[in-house]
Motif scaffolding. Structure first.
Motif, PDB file in Angstrom:
ATOM      1  N   TYR A   1      35.857  23.677 -31.814  1.00  0.00           N
ATOM      2  CA  TYR A   1      35.374  22.621 -32.702  1.00  0.00           C
ATOM      3  C   TYR A   1      33.883  22.376 -32.468  1.00  0.00           C
ATOM      4  CZ  TYR A   1      40.059  21.203 -34.244  1.00  0.00           C
ATOM      5  OH  TYR A   1      41.309  21.169 -34.811  1.00  0.00           O
ATOM      6  N   PHE A   2      33.512  22.313 -31.193  1.00  0.00           N
ATOM      7  CA  PHE A   2      32.115  22.080 -30.837  1.00  0.00           C
ATOM      8  C   PHE A   2      31.221  23.194 -31.386  1.00  0.00           C
ATOM      9  CE2 PHE A   2      28.618  22.986 -27.907  1.00  0.00           C
ATOM     10  CZ  PHE A   2      27.954  21.768 -27.893  1.00  0.00           C
ATOM     11  N   GLU A   3      31.612  24.455 -31.166  1.00  0.00           N
ATOM     12  CA  GLU A   3      30.810  25.586 -31.624  1.00  0.00           C
ATOM     13  C   GLU A   3      30.720  25.640 -33.145  1.00  0.00           C
ATOM     14  OE1 GLU A   3      29.502  28.636 -29.122  1.00  0.00           O
ATOM     15  OE2 GLU A   3      29.047  26.505 -28.962  1.00  0.00           O
ATOM     16  N   TYR A   4      31.783  25.194 -33.826  1.00  0.00           N
ATOM     17  CA  TYR A   4      31.767  25.224 -35.288  1.00  0.00           C
ATOM     18  C   TYR A   4      30.602  24.394 -35.831  1.00  0.00           C
ATOM     19  CZ  TYR A   4      33.086  24.613 -40.153  1.00  0.00           C
ATOM     20  OH  TYR A   4      33.052  24.589 -41.519  1.00  0.00           O
ATOM     21  N   PHE A   5      30.445  23.201 -35.282  1.00  0.00           N
ATOM     22  CA  PHE A   5      29.374  22.329 -35.765  1.00  0.00           C
ATOM     23  C   PHE A   5      27.998  22.760 -35.248  1.00  0.00           C
ATOM     24  CE2 PHE A   5      33.069  19.549 -36.301  1.00  0.00           C
ATOM     25  CZ  PHE A   5      32.850  19.084 -37.588  1.00  0.00           C
ATOM     26  N   VAL A   6      27.905  23.039 -33.953  1.00  0.00           N
ATOM     27  CA  VAL A   6      26.595  23.301 -33.344  1.00  0.00           C
ATOM     28  C   VAL A   6      26.071  24.700 -33.693  1.00  0.00           C
ATOM     29  CG1 VAL A   6      25.335  23.490 -31.163  1.00  0.00           C
ATOM     30  CG2 VAL A   6      27.017  21.681 -31.468  1.00  0.00           C
ATOM     31  N   VAL A   7      26.967  25.697 -33.750  1.00  0.00           N
ATOM     32  CA  VAL A   7      26.534  27.074 -33.998  1.00  0.00           C
ATOM     33  C   VAL A   7      26.742  27.490 -35.452  1.00  0.00           C
ATOM     34  CG1 VAL A   7      26.884  29.497 -33.380  1.00  0.00           C
ATOM     35  CG2 VAL A   7      26.890  27.744 -31.607  1.00  0.00           C
ATOM     36  N   ASN A   8      27.995  27.421 -35.930  1.00  0.00           N
ATOM     37  CA  ASN A   8      28.291  27.911 -37.281  1.00  0.00           C
ATOM     38  C   ASN A   8      27.554  27.139 -38.360  1.00  0.00           C
ATOM     39  OD1 ASN A   8      30.225  28.974 -35.508  1.00  0.00           O
ATOM     40  ND2 ASN A   8      31.743  29.215 -37.106  1.00  0.00           N
ATOM     41  N   LEU A   9      27.569  25.808 -38.264  1.00  0.00           N
ATOM     42  CA  LEU A   9      26.954  24.985 -39.309  1.00  0.00           C
ATOM     43  C   LEU A   9      25.456  24.769 -39.105  1.00  0.00           C
ATOM     44  CD1 LEU A   9      29.578  22.169 -40.055  1.00  0.00           C
ATOM     45  CD2 LEU A   9      28.985  24.127 -41.477  1.00  0.00           C
ATOM     46  N   PHE A  10      25.080  24.379 -37.896  1.00  0.00           N
ATOM     47  CA  PHE A  10      23.706  23.913 -37.692  1.00  0.00           C
ATOM     48  C   PHE A  10      22.841  24.827 -36.824  1.00  0.00           C
ATOM     49  CE2 PHE A  10      26.257  19.965 -38.385  1.00  0.00           C
ATOM     50  CZ  PHE A  10      25.747  19.675 -39.648  1.00  0.00           C
ATOM     51  N   ARG A  11      23.355  25.978 -36.412  1.00  0.00           N
ATOM     52  CA  ARG A  11      22.576  27.008 -35.732  1.00  0.00           C
ATOM     53  C   ARG A  11      21.769  26.458 -34.553  1.00  0.00           C
ATOM     54  NH1 ARG A  11      19.937  30.544 -40.717  1.00  0.00           N
ATOM     55  NH2 ARG A  11      21.829  30.756 -41.959  1.00  0.00           N
ATOM     56  N   GLY A  12      22.448  25.751 -33.681  1.00  0.00           N
ATOM     57  CA  GLY A  12      21.763  25.146 -32.540  1.00  0.00           C
ATOM     58  C   GLY A  12      21.218  26.161 -31.554  1.00  0.00           C
ATOM     59  N   TYR A  13      21.944  27.273 -31.389  1.00  0.00           N
ATOM     60  CA  TYR A  13      21.501  28.329 -30.481  1.00  0.00           C
ATOM     61  C   TYR A  13      22.141  29.639 -30.906  1.00  0.00           C
ATOM     62  CZ  TYR A  13      25.753  26.371 -28.306  1.00  0.00           C
ATOM     63  OH  TYR A  13      27.003  25.846 -28.075  1.00  0.00           O
ATOM     64  N   VAL A  14      21.695  30.733 -30.289  1.00  0.00           N
ATOM     65  CA  VAL A  14      22.151  32.068 -30.680  1.00  0.00           C
ATOM     66  C   VAL A  14      22.562  32.858 -29.444  1.00  0.00           C
ATOM     67  CG1 VAL A  14      21.523  34.237 -31.811  1.00  0.00           C
ATOM     68  CG2 VAL A  14      20.579  32.072 -32.663  1.00  0.00           C
ATOM     69  N   TYR A  15      23.791  33.348 -29.444  1.00  0.00           N
ATOM     70  CA  TYR A  15      24.252  34.251 -28.390  1.00  0.00           C
ATOM     71  C   TYR A  15      23.843  35.676 -28.748  1.00  0.00           C
ATOM     72  CZ  TYR A  15      27.388  30.414 -27.016  1.00  0.00           C
ATOM     73  OH  TYR A  15      27.896  29.208 -26.615  1.00  0.00           O
ATOM     74  N   LYS A  16      23.490  36.476 -27.719  1.00  0.00           N
ATOM     75  CA  LYS A  16      23.069  37.855 -27.960  1.00  0.00           C
ATOM     76  C   LYS A  16      23.712  38.813 -26.955  1.00  0.00           C
ATOM     77  CE  LYS A  16      18.516  36.448 -29.739  1.00  0.00           C
ATOM     78  NZ  LYS A  16      17.045  36.591 -29.560  1.00  0.00           N
ATOM     79  N   PRO A  17      25.056  38.931 -26.983  1.00  0.00           N
ATOM     80  CA  PRO A  17      25.707  39.863 -26.045  1.00  0.00           C
ATOM     81  C   PRO A  17      25.521  41.330 -26.414  1.00  0.00           C
ATOM     82  CG  PRO A  17      27.331  38.860 -27.489  1.00  0.00           C
ATOM     83  CD  PRO A  17      26.025  38.169 -27.782  1.00  0.00           C
ATOM     84  N   ALA A  18      25.027  41.591 -27.641  1.00  0.00           N
ATOM     85  CA  ALA A  18      24.757  42.958 -28.110  1.00  0.00           C
ATOM     86  C   ALA A  18      25.980  43.863 -28.018  1.00  0.00           C
ATOM     87  CB  ALA A  18      23.583  43.560 -27.329  1.00  0.00           C
ATOM     88  N   VAL A  19      27.128  43.309 -28.398  1.00  0.00           N
ATOM     89  CA  VAL A  19      28.367  44.094 -28.446  1.00  0.00           C
ATOM     90  C   VAL A  19      28.570  44.661 -29.848  1.00  0.00           C
ATOM     91  CG1 VAL A  19      30.886  43.981 -28.220  1.00  0.00           C
ATOM     92  CG2 VAL A  19      29.426  42.769 -26.579  1.00  0.00           C
ATOM     93  N   PHE A  20      28.209  43.879 -30.878  1.00  0.00           N
ATOM     94  CA  PHE A  20      28.338  44.301 -32.269  1.00  0.00           C
ATOM     95  C   PHE A  20      26.958  44.483 -32.902  1.00  0.00           C
ATOM     96  CE2 PHE A  20      32.183  41.872 -31.346  1.00  0.00           C
ATOM     97  CZ  PHE A  20      33.177  42.744 -31.780  1.00  0.00           C
ATOM     98  N   LYS A  21      26.844  45.443 -33.801  1.00  0.00           N
ATOM     99  CA  LYS A  21      25.586  45.637 -34.530  1.00  0.00           C
ATOM    100  C   LYS A  21      25.356  44.505 -35.519  1.00  0.00           C
ATOM    101  CE  LYS A  21      25.488  50.686 -34.165  1.00  0.00           C
ATOM    102  NZ  LYS A  21      25.479  51.973 -34.919  1.00  0.00           N
TER     103      LYS A  21
ATOM    104  N   PHE B   1      31.102  36.408 -31.334  1.00  0.00           N
ATOM    105  CA  PHE B   1      31.748  36.965 -30.139  1.00  0.00           C
ATOM    106  C   PHE B   1      31.196  36.295 -28.881  1.00  0.00           C
ATOM    107  CE2 PHE B   1      32.076  40.225 -26.739  1.00  0.00           C
ATOM    108  CZ  PHE B   1      33.456  40.313 -26.691  1.00  0.00           C
ATOM    109  N   GLY B   2      29.888  36.044 -28.851  1.00  0.00           N
ATOM    110  CA  GLY B   2      29.294  35.319 -27.734  1.00  0.00           C
ATOM    111  C   GLY B   2      29.852  33.917 -27.621  1.00  0.00           C
ATOM    112  N   ALA B   3      30.057  33.268 -28.783  1.00  0.00           N
ATOM    113  CA  ALA B   3      30.639  31.924 -28.800  1.00  0.00           C
ATOM    114  C   ALA B   3      32.068  31.946 -28.269  1.00  0.00           C
ATOM    115  CB  ALA B   3      30.606  31.360 -30.219  1.00  0.00           C
ATOM    116  N   ILE B   4      32.825  32.984 -28.607  1.00  0.00           N
ATOM    117  CA  ILE B   4      34.195  33.111 -28.110  1.00  0.00           C
ATOM    118  C   ILE B   4      34.193  33.259 -26.585  1.00  0.00           C
ATOM    119  CG2 ILE B   4      36.212  34.646 -28.054  1.00  0.00           C
ATOM    120  CD1 ILE B   4      35.716  35.186 -31.036  1.00  0.00           C
ATOM    121  N   LEU B   5      33.285  34.085 -26.068  1.00  0.00           N
ATOM    122  CA  LEU B   5      33.188  34.242 -24.616  1.00  0.00           C
ATOM    123  C   LEU B   5      32.885  32.909 -23.944  1.00  0.00           C
ATOM    124  CD1 LEU B   5      31.162  37.576 -24.272  1.00  0.00           C
ATOM    125  CD2 LEU B   5      33.575  37.229 -23.742  1.00  0.00           C
ATOM    126  N   SER B   6      31.952  32.163 -24.527  1.00  0.00           N
ATOM    127  CA  SER B   6      31.538  30.896 -23.928  1.00  0.00           C
ATOM    128  C   SER B   6      32.612  29.826 -24.047  1.00  0.00           C
ATOM    129  CB  SER B   6      30.244  30.413 -24.594  1.00  0.00           C
ATOM    130  OG  SER B   6      29.865  29.148 -24.086  1.00  0.00           O
TER     131      SER B   6
END
Length: 285
Positions: free
Chosen positions: A50-70, A78-83
């Motif tokens: 729920y937290f990631e949905y608002f902060v990441v998906n909607l409002f782009r608060g930060y960006v994960y860069k695990p470089a697993v997917f192109k 995927f980074g959000a799932i790990l976190s």
């Protein structure tokens, strides 16, 4: 240089995954009620989603860069799932099971504050408007919720049991949709052209709607009529989303989605037996 950076990106995430998996295994070895601990873990994950949905998906608060997917959107999620499904929830379960005091809660909060800044320095994670201070201040409250949730589970609170049941279904639904999106089996959006950012805004809402109905109906009854009603509701949602052009595809997509819906209904019934096993035994007897 860029290729070297991308090949490096995954390793900090792998190190954290190993550390927090060990913490979770220690917590499960300590607990006397693994069923409640698993329900606690699932609810902690749902809260993180729920937290990631608002902060990441909607409002782009930060960006994960695990470089697993192109695909950058897939990589970000995927980074959000790990976190939010592993690093933070595993820690919260560890804190709750060992009944750690507030000083240690703040210490773990500082640990994530340090990790977050380290990841920024390593360029495997980027802040937009979010700040590490927010993480430091909010995490103790998250750990407190985990403690209270577990206490209510131990007491058999009907409300907490139901929301635990709902949360397990929800995170299962969200994760399955993510893997279906990777395989190209589903895509949400607005109008004719669906971007992946739109997909990850609409997809979780689709999961929430289906989960609410599934959990509510199954808690009341698990007979064939209930399964049929849940299936019809899911099919109706697909029909509506396609008509509104919120789901990519034509009406044949409804048929292609049927195996997914059957799977989710079956899994939900298994989760019901796991969460309410005492009640299920009584009904069976």
């Amino acid at each position: 240089m860029r290729r070297n950076q991308q090949s490096f990106n995954k390793y900090p995430y792998i190190v954290l995954l190993v550390i927090h998996t060990i913490m979770l295994l220690i917590a499960f070895s300590k607990t006397g009620n693994r069923r409640n601990t698993l329900m606690l873990l699932s609810s902690n994950i749902a809260l993180g989603y729920y937290f990631e949905y608002f902060v990441v998906n909607l409002f782009r608060g930060y960006v994960y860069k695990p470089a697993v997917f192109k695909n950058k959107q897939f990589d970000q999620i995927f980074g959000a799932i790990l976190s939010q499904a592993m690093f933070v929830p595993f820690t919260a379960v560890f804190i709750t099971i060992f009944q750690l005091n507030w000083k240690l809660k703040w210490l773990f909060s500082f640990y994530f504050f340090f990790i977050e800044n380290l990841f920024v320095h390593l360029r495997v994670y980027t802040h937009n408007w979010w700040r590490s201070t927010y993480t430091f201040l909010l995490l103790p409250f998250y750990f407190w919720i985990s403690d209270k949730w577990y206490q209510k589970l131990q007491k058999g609170s009907p409300l907490i049991l139901f929301f635990s049941f709902y949360n397990i279904i929800l995170i299962t639904c969200v994760n399955l949709l993510f893997f279906r999106a990777i395989r190209g089996n589903v895509r949400f959006g607005y109008g004719k052209h669906h971007t992946w950012r739109e997909h990850f805004i609409i997809g979780p809402l689709y999961s929430i709607v289906l989960t609410i109905l599934t959990a509510w109906k199954m808690k009341r009854n698990t007979d064939f009529k209930t399964w049929r009603e849940i299936l019809w509701f899911r099919v109706a949602c697909d029909f509506l989303f396609i008509k509104l052009k919120w789901m990519k595809g034509n009406l044949s997509k409804i048929v292609l989605n049927l195996p997914y819906h059957f799977l989710m209904i079956t899994i939900s019934a298994m989760i019901l037996k796991f969460v309410y096993r005492e009640e299920v035994k009584i009904k069976t007897d």
